[in-house]
Design a protein around this motif. Structure first.
Motif, PDB file in Angstrom:
ATOM      1  N   UNK A 127       0.836  -1.202   0.000  1.00  0.00           N
ATOM      2  CA  UNK A 127       0.000   0.000   0.000  1.00  0.00           C
ATOM      3  C   UNK A 127       0.874   1.257   0.000  1.00  0.00           C
ATOM      4  N   UNK A 128       1.975   1.220   0.759  1.00  0.00           N
ATOM      5  CA  UNK A 128       2.919   2.349   0.751  1.00  0.00           C
ATOM      6  C   UNK A 128       3.513   2.552  -0.635  1.00  0.00           C
ATOM      7  N   UNK A 129       3.857   1.435  -1.272  1.00  0.00           N
ATOM      8  CA  UNK A 129       4.394   1.521  -2.633  1.00  0.00           C
ATOM      9  C   UNK A 129       3.348   2.084  -3.589  1.00  0.00           C
ATOM     10  N   UNK A 130       2.091   1.754  -3.380  1.00  0.00           N
ATOM     11  CA  UNK A 130       1.029   2.320  -4.219  1.00  0.00           C
ATOM     12  C   UNK A 130       0.975   3.840  -4.064  1.00  0.00           C
ATOM     13  N   UNK A 131       1.191   4.330  -2.831  1.00  0.00           N
ATOM     14  CA  UNK A 131       1.229   5.770  -2.630  1.00  0.00           C
ATOM     15  C   UNK A 131       2.363   6.422  -3.404  1.00  0.00           C
ATOM     16  N   UNK A 132       3.525   5.729  -3.456  1.00  0.00           N
ATOM     17  CA  UNK A 132       4.647   6.266  -4.240  1.00  0.00           C
ATOM     18  C   UNK A 132       4.305   6.300  -5.726  1.00  0.00           C
ATOM     19  N   UNK A 133       3.639   5.238  -6.206  1.00  0.00           N
ATOM     20  CA  UNK A 133       3.229   5.213  -7.617  1.00  0.00           C
ATOM     21  C   UNK A 133       2.246   6.347  -7.895  1.00  0.00           C
ATOM     22  N   UNK A 134       1.340   6.599  -6.950  1.00  0.00           N
ATOM     23  CA  UNK A 134       0.363   7.666  -7.143  1.00  0.00           C
ATOM     24  C   UNK A 134       1.038   9.028  -7.242  1.00  0.00           C
ATOM     25  N   UNK A 135       2.072   9.270  -6.426  1.00  0.00           N
ATOM     26  CA  UNK A 135       2.777  10.555  -6.504  1.00  0.00           C
ATOM     27  C   UNK A 135       3.482  10.730  -7.853  1.00  0.00           C
ATOM     28  N   UNK A 136       4.011   9.644  -8.391  1.00  0.00           N
ATOM     29  CA  UNK A 136       4.659   9.725  -9.712  1.00  0.00           C
ATOM     30  C   UNK A 136       3.631  10.057 -10.785  1.00  0.00           C
ATOM     31  N   UNK A 137       2.440   9.439 -10.683  1.00  0.00           N
ATOM     32  CA  UNK A 137       1.401   9.729 -11.664  1.00  0.00           C
ATOM     33  C   UNK A 137       0.974  11.194 -11.577  1.00  0.00           C
ATOM     34  N   UNK A 138       0.883  11.717 -10.367  1.00  0.00           N
ATOM     35  CA  UNK A 138       0.502  13.117 -10.202  1.00  0.00           C
ATOM     36  C   UNK A 138       1.557  14.051 -10.807  1.00  0.00           C
ATOM     37  N   UNK A 139       2.829  13.697 -10.582  1.00  0.00           N
ATOM     38  CA  UNK A 139       3.893  14.536 -11.142  1.00  0.00           C
ATOM     39  C   UNK A 139       3.804  14.583 -12.664  1.00  0.00           C
ATOM     40  N   UNK A 140       3.506  13.438 -13.302  1.00  0.00           N
ATOM     41  CA  UNK A 140       3.373  13.432 -14.764  1.00  0.00           C
ATOM     42  C   UNK A 140       2.179  14.277 -15.206  1.00  0.00           C
ATOM     43  N   UNK A 141       1.091  14.220 -14.436  1.00  0.00           N
ATOM     44  CA  UNK A 141      -0.083  15.017 -14.792  1.00  0.00           C
ATOM     45  C   UNK A 141       0.192  16.507 -14.652  1.00  0.00           C
ATOM     46  N   UNK A 142       0.926  16.865 -13.605  1.00  0.00           N
ATOM     47  CA  UNK A 142       1.244  18.289 -13.415  1.00  0.00           C
ATOM     48  C   UNK A 142       2.119  18.826 -14.543  1.00  0.00           C
ATOM     49  N   UNK A 143       2.983  17.944 -15.080  1.00  0.00           N
ATOM     50  CA  UNK A 143       3.835  18.356 -16.210  1.00  0.00           C
ATOM     51  C   UNK A 143       3.157  18.082 -17.544  1.00  0.00           C
ATOM     52  N   UNK A 144       1.846  17.769 -17.497  1.00  0.00           N
ATOM     53  CA  UNK A 144       1.019  17.552 -18.690  1.00  0.00           C
ATOM     54  C   UNK A 144       1.528  16.402 -19.568  1.00  0.00           C
ATOM     55  N   UNK A 145       2.046  15.357 -18.933  1.00  0.00           N
ATOM     56  CA  UNK A 145       2.468  14.154 -19.665  1.00  0.00           C
ATOM     57  C   UNK A 145       1.406  13.072 -19.423  1.00  0.00           C
ATOM     58  N   UNK A 146       0.308  13.205 -20.114  1.00  0.00           N
ATOM     59  CA  UNK A 146      -0.835  12.318 -19.935  1.00  0.00           C
ATOM     60  C   UNK A 146      -0.496  10.853 -20.234  1.00  0.00           C
ATOM     61  N   UNK A 147       0.252  10.632 -21.289  1.00  0.00           N
ATOM     62  CA  UNK A 147       0.567   9.246 -21.675  1.00  0.00           C
ATOM     63  C   UNK A 147       1.406   8.555 -20.597  1.00  0.00           C
ATOM     64  N   UNK A 148       2.411   9.262 -20.086  1.00  0.00           N
ATOM     65  CA  UNK A 148       3.253   8.670 -19.048  1.00  0.00           C
ATOM     66  C   UNK A 148       2.436   8.418 -17.774  1.00  0.00           C
ATOM     67  N   UNK A 149       1.552   9.385 -17.450  1.00  0.00           N
ATOM     68  CA  UNK A 149       0.709   9.194 -16.268  1.00  0.00           C
ATOM     69  C   UNK A 149      -0.202   7.983 -16.445  1.00  0.00           C
ATOM     70  N   UNK A 150      -0.799   7.829 -17.648  1.00  0.00           N
ATOM     71  CA  UNK A 150      -1.657   6.672 -17.897  1.00  0.00           C
ATOM     72  C   UNK A 150      -0.897   5.369 -17.812  1.00  0.00           C
ATOM     73  N   UNK A 151       0.334   5.363 -18.312  1.00  0.00           N
ATOM     74  CA  UNK A 151       1.137   4.141 -18.244  1.00  0.00           C
ATOM     75  C   UNK A 151       1.397   3.752 -16.785  1.00  0.00           C
ATOM     76  N   UNK A 152       1.731   4.740 -15.939  1.00  0.00           N
ATOM     77  CA  UNK A 152       1.987   4.455 -14.528  1.00  0.00           C
ATOM     78  C   UNK A 152       0.716   3.971 -13.832  1.00  0.00           C
ATOM     79  N   UNK A 153      -0.423   4.618 -14.125  1.00  0.00           N
ATOM     80  CA  UNK A 153      -1.682   4.267 -13.472  1.00  0.00           C
ATOM     81  C   UNK A 153      -2.120   2.855 -13.819  1.00  0.00           C
ATOM     82  N   UNK A 154      -2.103   2.512 -15.120  1.00  0.00           N
ATOM     83  CA  UNK A 154      -2.677   1.233 -15.555  1.00  0.00           C
ATOM     84  C   UNK A 154      -1.714   0.054 -15.428  1.00  0.00           C
TER      85      UNK A 154
END
Length: 398
Positions: free
Chosen positions: A111-138
């Motif tokens: 669950x802690x690791x999932x939180x780290x993955x979520x922060x990475x996805x947020x960082x990609x979204x903030x930098x408008x890298x939708x594809x990278x964020x989707x790859x991390x999420x899915x």
């Protein structure tokens, strides 16, 4: 007539044994019930934790779904991750088994690791890298959440297995307690049967009995058995009772078939029996089959047919009724028979037949000895692979 002091002592011993066994059974059942209650609560918490993980996974995927507002879902995911972590920590605190706690420790790390993955996805979204964020999420997010769910399910299964093992152990100990109390009660009944009631003055003389001093233990003796020309141990003597105790002690140490054969020889001598047969019920309980004998040739034992449970003979009757059966000797014959049921916590598992010489089947001591031996023999057979008996070869697996 006054109560013999020894009677009171034996009755007290029997009551203490029965009371101790009953107390142990009640406490064991309470502990089993408490463990089952905790397991039900654990199952409920595990399902809730799995539901939170499913929600957080779906909420995170909403980051990259068309028409969804990231500003709404990011706080939602953060809240669900905290809730999942608390649920896993609560589960680990309530787990009873070490494997379950280990699985939940790994689930908490996941669950802690999932939180780290979520922060990475947020960082990609903030930098408008939708594809990278989707790859991390899915990929990473979905697999991490699924792994946490699998670990929670493994912990749940581990708790069920631990409960099954604990309950099986308690059931075995309950059976031992019941068997011990039953053995003590049987021995006490035999001892009580050997005690002559104490009478006062003329009453004893008028009945032709010998007065008994306080604390003295006498054994009932049949006039037909006062003499023993064959040289066997007298049935109504104190040595006979001692022989019964020694034989029961040796039965508790039986480890193989040869030991049991030797004890059958000793039992036959103590009973003055020309032959003994151990009959064991079939797995379905439909009939009895001879599995071990003394005093009969292997060929004779192999030719003995199975006895149906409904048969009109003493062995079948003892098997059906779980009660001692006596077969009186016929006119002109010198031998009768005693048939004692083999009783276990699950019920009657067979019968012990003894062909008694010199019309000794009516002796109370002989009948009591047969019941004692059968009771101890049943406890040995109940803990062995009795159904593996091969009646045709007279074999018994110990």
């Amino acid at each position: 007539m006054r109560s013999h002091p020894a009677r009171l002592t034996f009755v007290a011993v029997a009551l203490i044994a029965i009371g101790a066994a009953a107390f142990f059974l009640i406490q064991s059942e309470k502990q089993i019930l408490q463990r089952r209650t905790r397991l039900r609560a654990f199952d409920l918490q595990a399902r809730e934790a799995a539901g939170v993980l499913a929600d957080v996974r779906a909420a995170q995927q909403a980051y990259v779904a068309a028409g969804q507002g990231v500003a709404y879902w990011m706080p939602k995911v953060a809240s669900l991750i905290d809730e999942a972590a608390r649920s896993v920590d609560s589960l680990r605190a309530s787990a009873d088994s070490a494997p379950a706690r280990e699985s939940l420790l790994q689930a908490g790390a996941t669950v802690t690791e999932f939180g780290n993955v979520d922060r990475r996805a947020r960082d990609y979204l903030k930098s408008e890298q939708q594809l990278m964020a989707g790859d991390v999420v899915f990929t990473e997010g979905g697999e991490t959440a699924a792994q946490a769910g699998r670990l929670i399910e493994a912990a749940r299964i581990g708790e069920h297995q631990a409960l099954d093992e604990s309950e099986a152990g308690r059931r075995r100990r309950q059976a031992y307690a019941l068997g011990g109390a039953a053995a003590v009660s049987v021995i006490v009944m035999v001892l009580l049967a050997f005690i002559v009631p104490e009478r006062e003055g003329p009453t004893a003389a008028s009945l032709g009995e010998t007065p008994v001093a306080d604390g003295e233990l006498m054994l009932r003796e049949s006039p037909l058995r006062r003499a023993d020309p064959a040289g066997h141990v007298p049935r109504q003597s104190v040595p006979a009772l001692k022989a019964a105790a020694e034989l029961c002690t040796e039965l508790g140490r039986v480890s193989d078939l040869e030991d049991l054969r030797k004890l059958l020889v000793r039992a036959a001598g103590a009973l003055d029996a020309s032959g003994l047969i151990i009959w064991i019920g079939s797995p379905t309980g439909a009939d009895l089959r001879p599995v071990l004998a003394h005093g009969y040739s292997p060929q004779t034992l192999a030719r003995m047919p199975a006895v149906p449970r409904s048969a009109d003979n003493a062995a079948a009757a003892a098997y059906r009724t779980s009660a001692l059966q006596i077969v009186l000797s016929r006119p002109g014959a010198s031998s009768g028979a005693v048939v004692a049921p083999l009783l276990s916590p699950e019920g009657c598992i067979g019968a012990l037949t003894a062909e008694i010489n010199d019309r000794g089947e009516t002796s109370d001591a002989v009948q009591a000895f047969a019941e004692i031996f059968a009771a101890q023999l049943a406890s040995v057979l109940a803990s062995s692979s009795v159904p593996a008996a091969n009646a045709g070869q007279g074999q018994l697996a110990i």
